[in-house]
Design a protein around this motif. Structure first.
Motif, mmCIF file in Angstrom:
data_model
loop_
_atom_site.group_PDB
_atom_site.id
_atom_site.type_symbol
_atom_site.label_atom_id
_atom_site.label_comp_id
_atom_site.label_asym_id
_atom_site.label_seq_id
_atom_site.Cartn_x
_atom_site.Cartn_y
_atom_site.Cartn_z
ATOM 1 N N MET A 1 0.850 -1.170 0.000
ATOM 2 C CA MET A 1 0.000 0.000 0.000
ATOM 3 C C MET A 1 0.897 1.235 0.000
ATOM 4 O O MET A 1 1.839 1.312 0.787
ATOM 5 C CB MET A 1 -0.890 -0.018 1.233
ATOM 6 N N LYS A 2 0.613 2.164 -0.887
ATOM 7 C CA LYS A 2 1.403 3.391 -1.008
ATOM 8 C C LYS A 2 0.515 4.606 -0.779
ATOM 9 O O LYS A 2 -0.701 4.543 -0.931
ATOM 10 C CB LYS A 2 2.026 3.496 -2.404
ATOM 11 N N LYS A 3 1.150 5.711 -0.462
ATOM 12 C CA LYS A 3 0.486 7.001 -0.355
ATOM 13 C C LYS A 3 1.068 7.910 -1.423
ATOM 14 O O LYS A 3 2.202 7.718 -1.868
ATOM 15 C CB LYS A 3 0.712 7.619 1.022
ATOM 16 N N ALA A 4 0.310 8.904 -1.819
ATOM 17 C CA ALA A 4 0.826 9.868 -2.791
ATOM 18 C C ALA A 4 2.127 10.457 -2.255
ATOM 19 O O ALA A 4 2.237 10.785 -1.075
ATOM 20 C CB ALA A 4 -0.195 10.968 -3.043
ATOM 21 N N GLY A 5 3.127 10.527 -3.127
ATOM 22 C CA GLY A 5 4.423 11.070 -2.761
ATOM 23 C C GLY A 5 5.463 10.022 -2.407
ATOM 24 O O GLY A 5 6.652 10.315 -2.377
ATOM 25 N N GLU A 6 5.035 8.784 -2.130
ATOM 26 C CA GLU A 6 5.973 7.716 -1.800
ATOM 27 C C GLU A 6 6.506 7.075 -3.079
ATOM 28 O O GLU A 6 5.741 6.777 -3.995
ATOM 29 C CB GLU A 6 5.303 6.632 -0.955
ATOM 30 N N GLN A 7 7.805 6.844 -3.119
ATOM 31 C CA GLN A 7 8.425 6.243 -4.294
ATOM 32 C C GLN A 7 8.216 4.734 -4.315
ATOM 33 O O GLN A 7 8.247 4.080 -3.287
ATOM 34 C CB GLN A 7 9.919 6.541 -4.347
ATOM 35 N N SER A 8 8.005 4.209 -5.500
ATOM 36 C CA SER A 8 7.935 2.777 -5.738
ATOM 37 C C SER A 8 9.065 2.425 -6.690
ATOM 38 O O SER A 8 9.431 3.235 -7.545
ATOM 39 C CB SER A 8 6.596 2.398 -6.373
ATOM 40 N N THR A 9 9.611 1.227 -6.570
ATOM 41 C CA THR A 9 10.723 0.817 -7.423
ATOM 42 C C THR A 9 10.453 -0.569 -7.970
ATOM 43 O O THR A 9 10.095 -1.484 -7.225
ATOM 44 C CB THR A 9 12.042 0.811 -6.641
ATOM 45 N N TYR A 10 10.633 -0.705 -9.269
ATOM 46 C CA TYR A 10 10.546 -1.993 -9.948
ATOM 47 C C TYR A 10 11.970 -2.405 -10.269
ATOM 48 O O TYR A 10 12.717 -1.646 -10.891
ATOM 49 C CB TYR A 10 9.714 -1.853 -11.228
ATOM 50 N N THR A 11 12.365 -3.599 -9.812
ATOM 51 C CA THR A 11 13.745 -4.035 -9.999
ATOM 52 C C THR A 11 13.825 -5.206 -10.976
ATOM 53 O O THR A 11 12.875 -5.980 -11.120
ATOM 54 C CB THR A 11 14.391 -4.455 -8.669
ATOM 55 N N VAL A 12 14.968 -5.320 -11.617
ATOM 56 C CA VAL A 12 15.283 -6.436 -12.499
ATOM 57 C C VAL A 12 16.649 -6.960 -12.062
ATOM 58 O O VAL A 12 17.618 -6.193 -12.030
ATOM 59 C CB VAL A 12 15.322 -5.996 -13.981
ATOM 60 N N ASP A 13 16.708 -8.211 -11.693
ATOM 61 C CA ASP A 13 17.952 -8.819 -11.216
ATOM 62 C C ASP A 13 18.598 -8.011 -10.090
ATOM 63 O O ASP A 13 19.813 -7.854 -10.030
ATOM 64 C CB ASP A 13 18.948 -9.005 -12.364
ATOM 65 N N GLY A 14 17.759 -7.449 -9.218
ATOM 66 C CA GLY A 14 18.249 -6.700 -8.070
ATOM 67 C C GLY A 14 18.594 -5.248 -8.332
ATOM 68 O O GLY A 14 18.929 -4.518 -7.404
ATOM 69 N N ASP A 15 18.516 -4.811 -9.591
ATOM 70 C CA ASP A 15 18.830 -3.413 -9.933
ATOM 71 C C ASP A 15 17.546 -2.644 -10.234
ATOM 72 O O ASP A 15 16.631 -3.180 -10.876
ATOM 73 C CB ASP A 15 19.747 -3.346 -11.166
ATOM 74 N N ALA A 16 17.490 -1.393 -9.801
ATOM 75 C CA ALA A 16 16.329 -0.554 -10.085
ATOM 76 C C ALA A 16 16.200 -0.337 -11.591
ATOM 77 O O ALA A 16 17.135 0.107 -12.243
ATOM 78 C CB ALA A 16 16.460 0.785 -9.376
ATOM 79 N N ALA A 17 15.039 -0.682 -12.141
ATOM 80 C CA ALA A 17 14.766 -0.462 -13.562
ATOM 81 C C ALA A 17 13.827 0.722 -13.744
ATOM 82 O O ALA A 17 13.939 1.469 -14.716
ATOM 83 C CB ALA A 17 14.163 -1.706 -14.194
ATOM 84 N N VAL A 18 12.892 0.882 -12.792
ATOM 85 C CA VAL A 18 11.920 1.977 -12.856
ATOM 86 C C VAL A 18 11.673 2.477 -11.444
ATOM 87 O O VAL A 18 11.436 1.693 -10.527
ATOM 88 C CB VAL A 18 10.582 1.519 -13.472
ATOM 89 N N GLY B 1 2.291 -5.911 -7.173
ATOM 90 C CA GLY B 1 1.843 -4.601 -7.625
ATOM 91 C C GLY B 1 1.869 -3.595 -6.502
ATOM 92 O O GLY B 1 2.370 -3.881 -5.409
ATOM 93 N N TRP B 2 1.323 -2.427 -6.776
ATOM 94 C CA TRP B 2 1.280 -1.342 -5.813
ATOM 95 C C TRP B 2 -0.161 -0.861 -5.722
ATOM 96 O O TRP B 2 -0.900 -0.886 -6.694
ATOM 97 C CB TRP B 2 2.183 -0.193 -6.259
ATOM 98 N N GLU B 3 -0.562 -0.384 -4.548
ATOM 99 C CA GLU B 3 -1.931 0.048 -4.311
ATOM 100 C C GLU B 3 -1.971 1.453 -3.723
ATOM 101 O O GLU B 3 -1.114 1.809 -2.904
ATOM 102 C CB GLU B 3 -2.635 -0.878 -3.322
#
Length: 138
Positions: free
Chosen positions: A1-18, A130-132
């Protein structure tokens, strides 16, 4: 669960991709063009997104911003998020549909969702999670 303003990170092989964050959620937003909601209200989500070169490791080599959204209303009913950015937002407000490696973008997505409070969920294509974000009643 996220709040507006909090960063989310999608990783690939342990590295941040997005890295991305919802910067604001506007409930009961008007459409800039004539559109009758099918579900009850328009919710506009503003996002900042930054990709890294690591994104080139995924099969599509792009980050899809409008696919894989769904909404859950206050009664627990799940529905597709039904993005309506093309009919509710001016072209210069819209988030690009895809973003490539080592790019930055900001913009908005609009959703036709049931009236009242609820939750928007984004699952990246191929991701097991996912993120909510919750939104209040208008």
């Amino acid at each position: 669960m996220k709040k507006a303003g909090e960063q989310s990170t999608y990783t690939v092989d342990g590295d941040a991709a997005v890295k991305f964050k919802v910067t604001s959620i506007q409930v009961g937003a008007p459409c800039h063009f004539p559109y009758d909601t099918k579900n009850g209200q328009i919710v506009v989500v503003s996002l900042d997104i930054e990709t890294t070169a690591t994104l080139a490791k995924v099969q599509t080599k792009t980050w899809w911003t409008m696919q894989e959204w769904k909404a859950i209303d206050a009664n627990g009913m799940t529905m597709n998020g039904n993005p309506v950015a093309g009919v509710c937002l001016a072209p210069n407000e819209q988030l690009p549909v895809t973003i490539g490696p080592a790019e930055k973008a900001n913009g908005k997505l609009a959703f036709d969702v049931p009236a009242g409070s609820g939750t928007l969920i984004y699952t990246a294509p191929g991701a097991p999670f996912g993120w909510e974000w919750t939104y209040p009643a208008s």
